[in-house]
Design a protein around this motif. Structure first.
Motif, PDB file in Angstrom:
ATOM      1  N   UNK A  14     -96.486 -56.050  34.706  1.00 49.30           N
ATOM      2  CA  UNK A  14     -96.326 -55.169  35.679  1.00 49.30           C
ATOM      3  C   UNK A  14     -97.146 -56.088  36.896  1.00 49.30           C
ATOM      4  N   UNK A  15     -96.629 -57.345  37.143  1.00 47.41           N
ATOM      5  CA  UNK A  15     -97.635 -57.969  38.126  1.00 47.41           C
ATOM      6  C   UNK A  15     -97.068 -57.941  39.563  1.00 47.41           C
ATOM      7  N   UNK A  16     -97.688 -56.777  40.081  1.00 45.71           N
ATOM      8  CA  UNK A  16     -97.532 -56.368  41.453  1.00 45.71           C
ATOM      9  C   UNK A  16     -98.600 -55.418  41.800  1.00 45.71           C
ATOM     10  N   UNK A  17     -98.791 -55.272  43.319  1.00 45.54           N
ATOM     11  CA  UNK A  17     -99.849 -54.429  43.689  1.00 45.54           C
ATOM     12  C   UNK A  17     -99.423 -52.993  44.140  1.00 45.54           C
ATOM     13  N   UNK A  18     -98.221 -52.838  44.334  1.00 49.37           N
ATOM     14  CA  UNK A  18     -97.481 -51.395  44.739  1.00 49.37           C
ATOM     15  C   UNK A  18     -96.949 -50.854  43.702  1.00 49.37           C
ATOM     16  N   UNK A  19     -96.596 -49.383  43.981  1.00 53.35           N
ATOM     17  CA  UNK A  19     -96.158 -48.702  42.792  1.00 53.35           C
ATOM     18  C   UNK A  19     -96.652 -49.091  41.486  1.00 53.35           C
ATOM     19  N   UNK A  20     -98.170 -48.922  41.579  1.00 52.67           N
ATOM     20  CA  UNK A  20     -98.897 -49.347  40.208  1.00 52.67           C
ATOM     21  C   UNK A  20     -99.787 -48.039  39.927  1.00 52.67           C
ATOM     22  N   UNK A 155     -86.061 -41.156  41.388  1.00 53.86           N
ATOM     23  CA  UNK A 155     -86.218 -40.468  42.760  1.00 53.86           C
ATOM     24  C   UNK A 155     -87.700 -40.071  42.982  1.00 53.86           C
ATOM     25  N   UNK A 156     -88.433 -39.966  42.114  1.00 58.10           N
ATOM     26  CA  UNK A 156     -89.896 -39.663  42.619  1.00 58.10           C
ATOM     27  C   UNK A 156     -90.479 -40.700  43.227  1.00 58.10           C
ATOM     28  N   UNK A 157     -91.614 -40.209  43.915  1.00 57.12           N
ATOM     29  CA  UNK A 157     -92.371 -41.111  44.840  1.00 57.12           C
ATOM     30  C   UNK A 157     -93.002 -41.958  43.912  1.00 57.12           C
ATOM     31  N   UNK A 158     -92.998 -43.395  44.659  1.00 57.17           N
ATOM     32  CA  UNK A 158     -93.849 -44.416  44.390  1.00 57.17           C
ATOM     33  C   UNK A 158     -95.312 -44.278  43.968  1.00 57.17           C
ATOM     34  N   UNK A 159     -96.066 -44.592  43.158  1.00 59.54           N
ATOM     35  CA  UNK A 159     -97.390 -44.420  43.165  1.00 59.54           C
ATOM     36  C   UNK A 159     -98.251 -45.585  43.958  1.00 59.54           C
ATOM     37  N   UNK A 160     -98.776 -45.388  44.937  1.00 64.39           N
ATOM     38  CA  UNK A 160     -99.514 -46.579  45.697  1.00 64.39           C
ATOM     39  C   UNK A 160    -100.921 -46.513  45.548  1.00 64.39           C
ATOM     40  N   UNK A 161    -101.445 -47.453  45.331  1.00 65.35           N
ATOM     41  CA  UNK A 161    -102.890 -47.658  45.088  1.00 65.35           C
ATOM     42  C   UNK A 161    -103.560 -47.457  46.405  1.00 65.35           C
ATOM     43  N   UNK A 254     -88.423 -51.195  38.715  1.00 66.18           N
ATOM     44  CA  UNK A 254     -87.264 -50.869  38.733  1.00 66.18           C
ATOM     45  C   UNK A 254     -87.203 -49.586  39.927  1.00 66.18           C
ATOM     46  N   UNK A 255     -88.144 -48.534  39.884  1.00 70.11           N
ATOM     47  CA  UNK A 255     -87.924 -47.570  40.813  1.00 70.11           C
ATOM     48  C   UNK A 255     -88.200 -48.075  42.118  1.00 70.11           C
ATOM     49  N   UNK A 256     -88.745 -49.064  42.555  1.00 68.74           N
ATOM     50  CA  UNK A 256     -88.720 -49.824  44.045  1.00 68.74           C
ATOM     51  C   UNK A 256     -87.467 -50.254  44.213  1.00 68.74           C
ATOM     52  N   UNK A 257     -86.755 -51.010  43.271  1.00 67.71           N
ATOM     53  CA  UNK A 257     -85.435 -51.461  43.470  1.00 67.71           C
ATOM     54  C   UNK A 257     -84.629 -50.384  43.719  1.00 67.71           C
TER      55      UNK A 257
END
Length: 500
Positions: A14-20, A155-161, A254-257
């Protein structure tokens, strides 16, 4: 003296900083946060790990920290097994929470997670794992309604830190915590994975910027030829999404894509919508495969359908070596393998053909090649790899027996032999008709002039041998009995549904 309180974020795939959600959950505790990635010796020595994977991870971490620097945050890297790491941290800090994403990994990562779970229970640490996608852990009741639930989750909202809060309160510990490391471990790792990050290579580069550039270029224009090029080994390198390694290591979720693609779809014409719809179906297919492995991870080592255990194979090292080196005498097989060895990427049709050739034409057990290809695929995803390998080896029993004809595949997908000539320089001066029929003509026809082998086995003879055995097995009562149990557990709704 009381130990200072600490919250941990354990990065895996999970090497990202958004939808995390793991980052967000840690930030909301408003306690000091230590984010880390572990290069675990017990995992790195496994037969499915390669230098290309480690390089991609390190490139991804470097990219993350570049983005995190102005936010006063950092992800630390440690070469240490998980239990040793948590033991040392726990001696100096009172760990309140451990946040991470669930991982559908190999057997070793599963055993590691069980050990960490016990450690957390014994020391009063709350370990919260978040879903990386719509994968249900512990699913035992079949897949009824899975497609609808998958779409709803996507379709649920991405979780942004809340990075502003983290920055305002200086929540992240930016100085690495010293971990005592057995000096032998570092030597072993350096010996197995010797490289420099700035070393030139022909693989996709890990990182947030590369991930963003890849999805932007795909949805900007490359998608237009997606369906027509998906099976072609050369054209697919441009017109397939090329997002697979970024999804595998979590540089993008996958949700972001899904949401980026669906948003783009709204502005496309009918033809464009058809292209991205096919891509979206592949995105769903990806999670469908991972769910199979999550529910039945024994298939890393065992036949999915256990009735195939009685199929007899004789291991032939010269066959396996020729396959691994791209020296089988079948031009498209060898070009595909050489391309994969050099770049870490190959389109799905050619991957399937490589597995089918090993298991059907060379008649080798799938287990004798499964880890080798895992090491070559830059986008190696355990949840996809083992089921797909067995599906192409026809050890599931639920699908058409797959025996790809490498001569037909040239005519269908590389008719001008551009891909073959690119990866087999020995054949660059050979005519297209001669390449298309290589080995069908009299043996040794070109052996004096060209340093490229004749076919290692006769295709027709090998095809008939594999077909007769596998068709007999597929219709047997034993295979059908096991297949009924497989269908109850793994087959999704048969009614036609769209994944968009």
């Amino acid at each position: 003296m009381a130990r200072p309180k600490l919250v941990l974020i354990w990065l895996k795939r999970d090497l990202r900083i958004s939808d995390h959600p793991a980052f967000e959950a840690a930030i909301q505790t408003k306690l000091p946060v230590y984010a880390f990635y572990l290069f675990e010796p017990d995992l790195l020595i496994q037969p499915d790990v390669d230098l290309r994977h480690i390089r991609f991870i390190k490139e991804s971490l470097l990219s993350m920290n570049h983005k995190l620097l102005p936010l006063r945050a950092v992800v630390h890297s440690h070469a240490c097994n998980a239990i040793e790491f948590f033991q040392q941290i726990n001696e100096r800090y009172e760990i309140q929470n451990l946040f991470s994403h669930q991982e559908t990994g190999n057997l070793e990562s599963y055993k590691r997670d069980k050990q960490v779970s016990e450690f957390c229970k014994d020391h009063g640490i709350i370990w919260k794992e978040f879903k990386p996608s719509y994968i249900i852990r512990g699913l035992k009741s079949g897949r009824l309604g899975w497609k609808d639930k998958w779409k709803s989750w996507m379709q649920e909202a991405c979780i942004e830190p809340n990075w502003n809060l983290a920055k305002e309160r200086n929540l992240f510990i930016t100085t690495p915590i010293s971990i005592n490391l057995n000096p032998e471990i570092k030597g072993i790792l350096n010996k197995k994975f010797p490289f420099r990050l700035n070393q030139a290579h022909d693989f996709q580069i890990g990182g947030l910027e590369e991930s963003e550039n890849t999805i932007a270029s795909f949805l900007g224009s490359r998608y237009k030829k997606y369906s027509g090029c998906i099976s072609k080994p050369e054209e697919s390198r441009t017109h397939c999404s090329r997002l697979s390694p970024y999804l595998a290591f979590g540089a993008i979720s996958a949700k972001q894509v899904y949401q980026r693609t669906y948003s783009t779809r709204a502005n496309l014409n009918y033809s464009g919508k058809k292209q991205v719809d096919r891509f979206l179906s592949r995105l769903a297919w990806r999670d469908h495969m991972i769910q199979k492995f999550e529910s039945e991870c024994r298939i890393e080592f065992e036949n999915f359908n256990l009735a195939y255990d009685t199929v007899i194979h004789q291991r032939k090292e010269n066959f396996i070596q020729a396959w691994q080196e791209g020296r089988t005498g079948y031009p498209l097989i060898d070009a595909s393998m050489r391309c994969l060895l050099s770049t870490g990427y190959l389109n799905f049709r050619m991957r399937a053909m490589l597995v089918s050739f090993l298991t059907m034409i060379l008649w080798q057990d799938w287990r004798w090649g499964v880890h080798f290809l895992a090491r070559q695929f830059l986008d190696y995803e355990p949840g996809i790899h083992y089921f797909q390998f067995q599906m192409q080896a026809s050890t599931v029993g639920n699908h058409q027996i797959r025996i790809y004809n490498p001569y037909k595949q040239i005519l269908d997908n590389d008719p001008n032999c551009y891909f073959i000539k690119q990866w087999i320089p020995e054949l660059r001066k050979t005519s297209i008709p001669d390449i298309q029929t290589w080995g069908i003509e009299s043996p040794g026809l070109f052996s004096v002039k060209i340093d490229y082998p004749q076919p290692i086995v006769d295709f027709k003879t090998s095809y008939n041998h594999a077909r007769d055995i596998m068709f007999t097995y597929q219709s047997s009562p034993e295979v059908q009995k096991n297949l009924n149990m497989i269908r109850k557990m793994h087959i999704v709704d048969r009614r036609k549904q769209s994944f968009r």
